[in-house]
Design a protein around this motif. Structure first.
Motif, PDB file in Angstrom:
ATOM      1  N   ALA A 140       0.662  -1.229   0.075  1.00 62.14           N
ATOM      2  CA  ALA A 140      -0.087  -0.026  -0.114  1.00 62.14           C
ATOM      3  C   ALA A 140       0.935   1.290  -0.111  1.00 62.14           C
ATOM      4  CB  ALA A 140      -0.852   0.135   1.318  1.00 62.14           C
ATOM      5  N   MET A 141       1.782   1.107   0.736  1.00 60.25           N
ATOM      6  CA  MET A 141       2.878   2.499   0.784  1.00 60.25           C
ATOM      7  C   MET A 141       3.634   2.527  -0.583  1.00 60.25           C
ATOM      8  SD  MET A 141       3.860   4.856   2.774  1.00 60.25           S
ATOM      9  CE  MET A 141       4.929   6.091   2.689  1.00 60.25           C
ATOM     10  N   ILE A 142       4.096   1.364  -1.065  1.00 63.36           N
ATOM     11  CA  ILE A 142       4.629   1.481  -2.408  1.00 63.36           C
ATOM     12  C   ILE A 142       3.729   2.166  -3.290  1.00 63.36           C
ATOM     13  CG2 ILE A 142       5.786   0.177  -4.228  1.00 63.36           C
ATOM     14  CD1 ILE A 142       6.835  -1.559  -2.035  1.00 63.36           C
ATOM     15  N   VAL A 143       2.552   1.715  -3.443  1.00 64.03           N
ATOM     16  CA  VAL A 143       1.621   2.166  -4.315  1.00 64.03           C
ATOM     17  C   VAL A 143       1.412   3.606  -4.311  1.00 64.03           C
ATOM     18  CG1 VAL A 143      -0.885   2.207  -5.202  1.00 64.03           C
ATOM     19  CG2 VAL A 143       0.273   0.171  -4.811  1.00 64.03           C
ATOM     20  N   GLY A 144       1.319   3.899  -2.878  1.00 69.70           N
ATOM     21  CA  GLY A 144       0.989   5.646  -2.510  1.00 69.70           C
ATOM     22  C   GLY A 144       2.093   6.325  -2.936  1.00 69.70           C
ATOM     23  N   VAL A 145       3.310   5.901  -2.842  1.00 73.73           N
ATOM     24  CA  VAL A 145       4.532   6.852  -3.518  1.00 73.73           C
ATOM     25  C   VAL A 145       4.475   6.733  -4.630  1.00 73.73           C
ATOM     26  CG1 VAL A 145       7.039   6.795  -3.449  1.00 73.73           C
ATOM     27  CG2 VAL A 145       5.951   6.094  -1.265  1.00 73.73           C
ATOM     28  N   ALA A 146       4.347   5.692  -5.441  1.00 72.76           N
ATOM     29  CA  ALA A 146       4.300   5.761  -7.044  1.00 72.76           C
ATOM     30  C   ALA A 146       3.098   6.565  -7.568  1.00 72.76           C
ATOM     31  CB  ALA A 146       3.888   4.361  -7.364  1.00 72.76           C
ATOM     32  N   LEU A 147       1.979   6.783  -6.649  1.00 73.38           N
ATOM     33  CA  LEU A 147       0.917   7.538  -7.348  1.00 73.38           C
ATOM     34  C   LEU A 147       1.391   9.000  -6.986  1.00 73.38           C
ATOM     35  CD1 LEU A 147      -2.402   5.980  -5.873  1.00 73.38           C
ATOM     36  CD2 LEU A 147      -1.674   6.380  -8.349  1.00 73.38           C
ATOM     37  N   SER A 148       2.213   9.534  -5.751  1.00 71.62           N
ATOM     38  CA  SER A 148       2.899  10.680  -5.780  1.00 71.62           C
ATOM     39  C   SER A 148       3.650  11.076  -6.652  1.00 71.62           C
ATOM     40  CB  SER A 148       3.458  10.564  -4.403  1.00 71.62           C
ATOM     41  OG  SER A 148       2.651  10.363  -3.264  1.00 71.62           O
ATOM     42  N   LEU A 149       4.540  10.295  -6.970  1.00 71.46           N
ATOM     43  CA  LEU A 149       5.453  10.492  -8.245  1.00 71.46           C
ATOM     44  C   LEU A 149       4.733  10.738  -9.699  1.00 71.46           C
ATOM     45  CD1 LEU A 149       8.429   8.158  -7.098  1.00 71.46           C
ATOM     46  CD2 LEU A 149       8.164  10.485  -6.908  1.00 71.46           C
ATOM     47  N   LEU A 150       3.765   9.786  -9.709  1.00 72.30           N
ATOM     48  CA  LEU A 150       2.973   9.890 -11.039  1.00 72.30           C
ATOM     49  C   LEU A 150       2.396  11.309 -11.106  1.00 72.30           C
ATOM     50  CD1 LEU A 150       2.139   8.645 -13.640  1.00 72.30           C
ATOM     51  CD2 LEU A 150       0.148   7.516 -12.220  1.00 72.30           C
ATOM     52  N   PHE A 151       1.752  11.608 -10.105  1.00 73.23           N
ATOM     53  CA  PHE A 151       0.943  12.717 -10.278  1.00 73.23           C
ATOM     54  C   PHE A 151       1.744  14.104 -10.214  1.00 73.23           C
ATOM     55  CE2 PHE A 151      -2.796  10.759  -7.963  1.00 73.23           C
ATOM     56  CZ  PHE A 151      -3.327  10.091  -9.162  1.00 73.23           C
ATOM     57  N   LEU A 152       3.095  13.895  -9.713  1.00 75.35           N
ATOM     58  CA  LEU A 152       4.110  14.858  -9.920  1.00 75.35           C
ATOM     59  C   LEU A 152       4.713  15.038 -11.077  1.00 75.35           C
ATOM     60  CD1 LEU A 152       5.948  17.047  -8.370  1.00 75.35           C
ATOM     61  CD2 LEU A 152       7.679  15.212  -8.020  1.00 75.35           C
TER      62      LEU A 152
END
Length: 562
Positions: free
Chosen positions: A412-424
């Motif tokens: 869940a944390m990895i997906v959250g970080v990935a989404l953060s970077l994707l949206f950035l």
């Protein structure tokens, strides 16, 4: 001191910044501060001891492991931490993540307590390395919405995970949602005595913390639970208690694992670094807001690394900075890290003398203490509030929150970080390119704001609202093409570069190509308000010579000059 960052400068490093105790201890005023720190330390220990025992349970290790971690982490951070009253110790998020990682490693046959200590050691070494390399900026890649959502979801998961101890029911599901379903489905198996004690303890904790915040609620509930079991007799009640807690202090030792297991553990330690340091840095920032101190991210990496390394070497679990314990310490009058050292001394005394007493501590009371501690962080309101601010942040936060409840914490944390970077990346790739027109006061505003048009229709001013780099350079080219199609009589195009703080090779190539295309259409391209850094990049790329005489300090002269 480097000035490359303008007003944002890295602190100079010396021995006193690496070991802040060398700076604050000589200035410590014993006569004024010692008594306040000792009182605060005792009050802090009243919260630190039961929470450390509870978080050890969350991590899936014996209760003494939490106490070992509390002693070692507090002592190590007092020497190396950069925040005067931040409390570093066992915490809910890292304990839950540690349990998840250990569960994946138990196939190696190693003792879970040994694996837990090894995770603390590996994360501590990684944090120290990151601090020495001055990588404190890495924490910025975990967006606050994702971090808040992760902590909120993990807090809800922890609360659900403590219901077995609070209600005296067996739960064997893997996910938080599965555990919640089992709790409801097995209501007939709840133990009445355990339910009564757990609910009463939780009610007292919440009530006292709300109506009498200065009262050591956790200590009162713990002492009351122990006294109740002692008076009734362990054999006469159905309430489960902690059981044997070894007396004495541990000796420092490196967890005995083979090289292959160490490599696997180190990969898990990297996950603990992300979660633990993010939560700890947030706590340090909150504390510094109240103390007026400046938080040095690099030094906090060193302090967190030393705390985790010391905890692991003494057989403890991974730790992080704690906002709740820091706030409790400050509310009790703490002036410095001496208060935390005093709390550690009380924990040492507990292990040396009071361990047999804590063996009578009901598990329902421990569960109540943990639930009360994480309850404020479990509110999903910080996730829901994102909807009104930014929909992308809301999507990333909500996804992370839900995944923590229905999946495992690390994925869940990895997906959250990935989404953060994707949206950035998405934000950087789609900046606005707007046409500007002069207002009556000589400033410029967007065309759609309804300001008067240009007195010269053959001149256009556009603003590119981001750094001009490979991810977004095509948007400038497309905007210029659109403008040329709409303004056939255009003779001058001014690029307001006020927001172009950076320029890469692709951006430079785009400016070169645009200038050629506009020149072929008999349109002169001018640049206005170029930043110092971008101006240097124009110089190195050769574009400064190409645009000589067409680079102006302000938009209005660039738009009006013939």
């Amino acid at each position: 001191m480097s000035t490359d960052g303008g007003l944002v400068r890295r602190p100079e490093r010396d021995l006193r910044t690496f070991l802040p105790v060398l700076a604050w201890l000589p200035r410590y005023r014993v006569g004024r501060d010692l008594s306040a720190d000792l009182v605060a330390g005792i009050a802090l220990a009243a919260l630190l001891i039961p929470e450390s025992i509870g978080y050890a349970g969350i991590a899936g290790v014996p209760p003494e492991v939490g106490l070992y971690a509390a002693i070692a982490a507090v002592a190590a951070y007092a020497l190396t931490g950069g925040t005067s009253i931040l409390v570093v110790g066992p915490a809910s998020a890292v304990a839950a993540l540690s349990a998840s990682l250990v569960a994946e490693l138990t196939s190696s046959g190693a003792d879970p307590a040994v694996l837990t200590a090894a995770l603390a050691v590996s994360s501590g070494l990684l944090l120290l390395l990151a601090g020495l390399l001055r990588l404190g900026w890495i924490v910025n890649f975990i967006s606050r919405p994702v971090l808040h959502a992760f902590v909120a979801g993990l807090s809800v998961s922890i609360i659900i995970g403590q219901l077995d101890g609070l209600l005296g029911v067996e739960i064997d599901a893997e996910t938080a949602v599965g555990k919640a379903w089992q709790v409801v489905a097995r209501v007939a198996e709840w133990d009445p005595a355990t339910v009564a004690l757990g609910v009463l303890g939780l009610g007292l904790l919440v009530s006292l913390e709300h109506w009498a915040p200065r009262v050591p609620a956790a200590l009162l509930v713990v002492v009351g639970g122990i006294a109740l079991v002692w008076l009734l007799g362990v054999d006469e009640v159905s309430i489960d208690v902690l059981g044997t807690i070894p007396q004495g202090l541990p000796s420092p030792d490196l967890p005995g694992l083979d090289l292959e297991t160490w490599l696997t553990v180190t990969a898990g330690g990297a996950a603990l670094v992300l979660v633990g340091f993010s939560e700890g840095f947030a706590a340090a920032s909150s504390v510094s807001d109240r103390t007026g101190e400046a938080v040095d991210g690099d030094q906090e990496l060193v302090g967190a690394g030393a705390a985790n390394l010391a905890s692991g070497l003494f057989g403890g679990l991974a730790v992080s900075g704690s906002l709740s314990k820091s706030a409790a310490s400050q509310a009790a009058g703490a002036r410095s890290q001496v208060a935390n050292l005093a709390a550690a001394a009380v924990v040492v005394l507990t292990l040396l003398v009071l361990a047999p007493v804590f063996e009578l501590l009901p598990e329902a009371v421990v569960a109540a203490v943990v639930i009360a501690a994480v309850l404020p962080a479990a509110s999903p309101s910080r996730v829901l509030d994102l909807w009104a601010v930014n929909r992308l942040d809301f999507a990333a936060g909500l996804t992370t929150f839900v995944l923590v409840l229905v999946w495992e914490t690390l994925p869940a944390m990895i997906v959250g970080v990935a989404l953060s970077l994707l949206f950035l990346v998405r934000r950087a790739s789609f900046p606005d390119v707007v046409e500007l027109r002069p207002d009556h006061d000589g400033t410029f505003a967007k065309v759609e704001d309804g300001v008067p048009g240009l007195s010269r229709p053959d001149v256009a001013v556009i603003r590119f609202e981001a750094s001009l780099v490979y991810a977004n350079a095509d948007r400038l080219a497309r905007a210029v093409d659109t403008l040329l199609g709409e303004r056939p009589g255009l003779k001058v195009l001014v690029l307001d570069a006020e927001m172009v703080a950076d320029l890469d090779s692709t951006g430079a190539e785009t400016l070169h190509a645009l200038d050629d295309r506009l020149a072929a259409a008999d349109v002169e391209m001018r640049l206005a308000r170029i930043h110092r850094r971008a101006r240097g990049q124009l110089q190195r790329s050769g574009l400064a010579a190409r645009f000589e005489g067409r680079i102006l300090p302000h938009v209005l002269p660039a738009a009006e000059e013939d």
